[in-house]
Design a protein around this motif. Structure first.
Motif, PDB file in Angstrom:
ATOM      1  N   THR A  73     -42.254  82.265   5.459  1.00 22.83           N
ATOM      2  CA  THR A  73     -41.424  83.111   6.128  1.00 22.83           C
ATOM      3  C   THR A  73     -39.821  83.097   5.995  1.00 22.83           C
ATOM      4  N   ILE A  74     -39.425  81.954   5.258  1.00 22.51           N
ATOM      5  CA  ILE A  74     -38.201  82.372   4.921  1.00 22.51           C
ATOM      6  C   ILE A  74     -38.015  82.066   3.415  1.00 22.51           C
ATOM      7  N   VAL A  75     -37.264  82.588   2.494  1.00 28.04           N
ATOM      8  CA  VAL A  75     -37.193  82.160   1.364  1.00 28.04           C
ATOM      9  C   VAL A  75     -35.506  82.092   1.450  1.00 28.04           C
ATOM     10  N   LEU A  76     -34.970  81.041   0.638  1.00 32.35           N
ATOM     11  CA  LEU A  76     -33.931  80.373   0.255  1.00 32.35           C
ATOM     12  C   LEU A  76     -34.096  80.340  -1.333  1.00 32.35           C
ATOM     13  N   ASN A  77     -32.897  81.443  -1.926  1.00 32.91           N
ATOM     14  CA  ASN A  77     -32.662  81.788  -3.318  1.00 32.91           C
ATOM     15  C   ASN A  77     -31.177  80.881  -3.950  1.00 32.91           C
ATOM     16  N   ALA A  78     -32.209  79.990  -4.567  1.00 33.13           N
ATOM     17  CA  ALA A  78     -31.229  78.992  -4.472  1.00 33.13           C
ATOM     18  C   ALA A  78     -31.155  78.893  -6.449  1.00 33.13           C
ATOM     19  N   ALA A  79     -31.797  79.881  -7.449  1.00 34.54           N
ATOM     20  CA  ALA A  79     -31.758  80.619  -8.018  1.00 34.54           C
ATOM     21  C   ALA A  79     -30.717  81.088  -8.942  1.00 34.54           C
ATOM     22  N   LEU A  80     -30.514  81.650  -9.784  1.00 28.36           N
ATOM     23  CA  LEU A  80     -29.755  82.379 -10.490  1.00 28.36           C
ATOM     24  C   LEU A  80     -29.027  83.318  -9.386  1.00 28.36           C
ATOM     25  N   PRO A  81     -28.577  83.831  -9.966  1.00 28.13           N
ATOM     26  CA  PRO A  81     -27.768  85.209  -8.912  1.00 28.13           C
ATOM     27  C   PRO A  81     -28.517  86.402  -9.736  1.00 28.13           C
ATOM     28  N   ARG A  82     -28.897  86.058 -11.217  1.00 24.30           N
ATOM     29  CA  ARG A  82     -29.445  87.300 -11.038  1.00 24.30           C
ATOM     30  C   ARG A  82     -30.606  87.913 -10.948  1.00 24.30           C
ATOM     31  N   LYS A 113     -24.559  93.076  -8.341  1.00 18.42           N
ATOM     32  CA  LYS A 113     -22.923  92.023  -6.812  1.00 18.42           C
ATOM     33  C   LYS A 113     -23.755  92.094  -6.012  1.00 18.42           C
ATOM     34  N   LEU A 114     -22.820  91.811  -5.185  1.00 24.04           N
ATOM     35  CA  LEU A 114     -23.313  92.115  -3.447  1.00 24.04           C
ATOM     36  C   LEU A 114     -23.306  93.455  -3.465  1.00 24.04           C
ATOM     37  N   GLU A 115     -22.676  94.326  -3.743  1.00 24.54           N
ATOM     38  CA  GLU A 115     -22.660  95.795  -3.339  1.00 24.54           C
ATOM     39  C   GLU A 115     -24.014  96.198  -3.600  1.00 24.54           C
ATOM     40  N   ASP A 116     -24.238  95.946  -4.568  1.00 28.44           N
ATOM     41  CA  ASP A 116     -26.095  96.177  -4.769  1.00 28.44           C
ATOM     42  C   ASP A 116     -27.251  95.715  -3.881  1.00 28.44           C
ATOM     43  N   GLN A 117     -26.628  94.506  -3.243  1.00 28.02           N
ATOM     44  CA  GLN A 117     -27.253  94.180  -2.477  1.00 28.02           C
ATOM     45  C   GLN A 117     -27.560  94.336  -1.301  1.00 28.02           C
TER      46      GLN A 117
END
Length: 150
Positions: A73-82, A113-117
């Motif tokens: 139900t929820i993903v926590l992305n603790a992988a690299l920002p790429r 970048k944050l803007e892309d997200q």
């Protein structure tokens, strides 16, 4: 809640430790590109709600399939920002909410970048899904986002 944590490094480990303390946790799947690292963390937690899988966070189709198969139900992305955009798209494909801990990148390095997200906000809203970005950036940013979400 059923959580998929992508990344079993230092931050993924701390996050997993916090998740297993939450009574609302029904299932926690720890995923890492190095499956042995995910398995070691799952074994360390020693909780029947926890399992581990090998998974490359940059592989959108496989992440989406894993979300569906585990009922996440929820993903926590603790992988690299790429990996952020790929994982965000996988969450939309599979119908779950998204949290990441960091964003980054510059105009020259190809890292989102944050803007892309932020550009994906409309898609998340249309799907009735939540995406919380930069929740590992402290102090301040997480407080701002939490206040806005509340």
């Amino acid at each position: 809640m059923k959580v998929l944590v992508l990344g079993a490094g230092a931050v993924g480990t701390v996050s997993a430790l916090k998740f297993v303390q939450d009574a609302m946790l029904e299932k926690l799947v720890i995923a890492d590109a190095v499956s042995a690292r995910a398995s070691l963390l799952a074994d360390r937690l020693n909780d029947p709600r926890v399992s581990a899988i090998g998974l490359d966070a940059a592989d959108r189709a496989t992440v989406a399939r894993s979300i569906r198969e585990t009922g996440t139900t929820i993903v926590l992305n603790a992988a690299l920002p790429r990996t952020n955009l790929d994982v965000m798209r996988a969450c939309l494909d599979a119908g779950c909410d998204y949290i990441d801990l960091a964003s980054g990148g510059s105009d020259d390095d190809g890292i989102p970048k944050l803007e892309d997200q932020f550009a994906m906000d409309r898609e998340f809203k249309a799907a009735g899904r939540l995406a919380l970005l930069g929740m590992g950036a402290d102090p301040g940013m997480s407080n701002v986002y939490a206040a806005y979400a509340a």
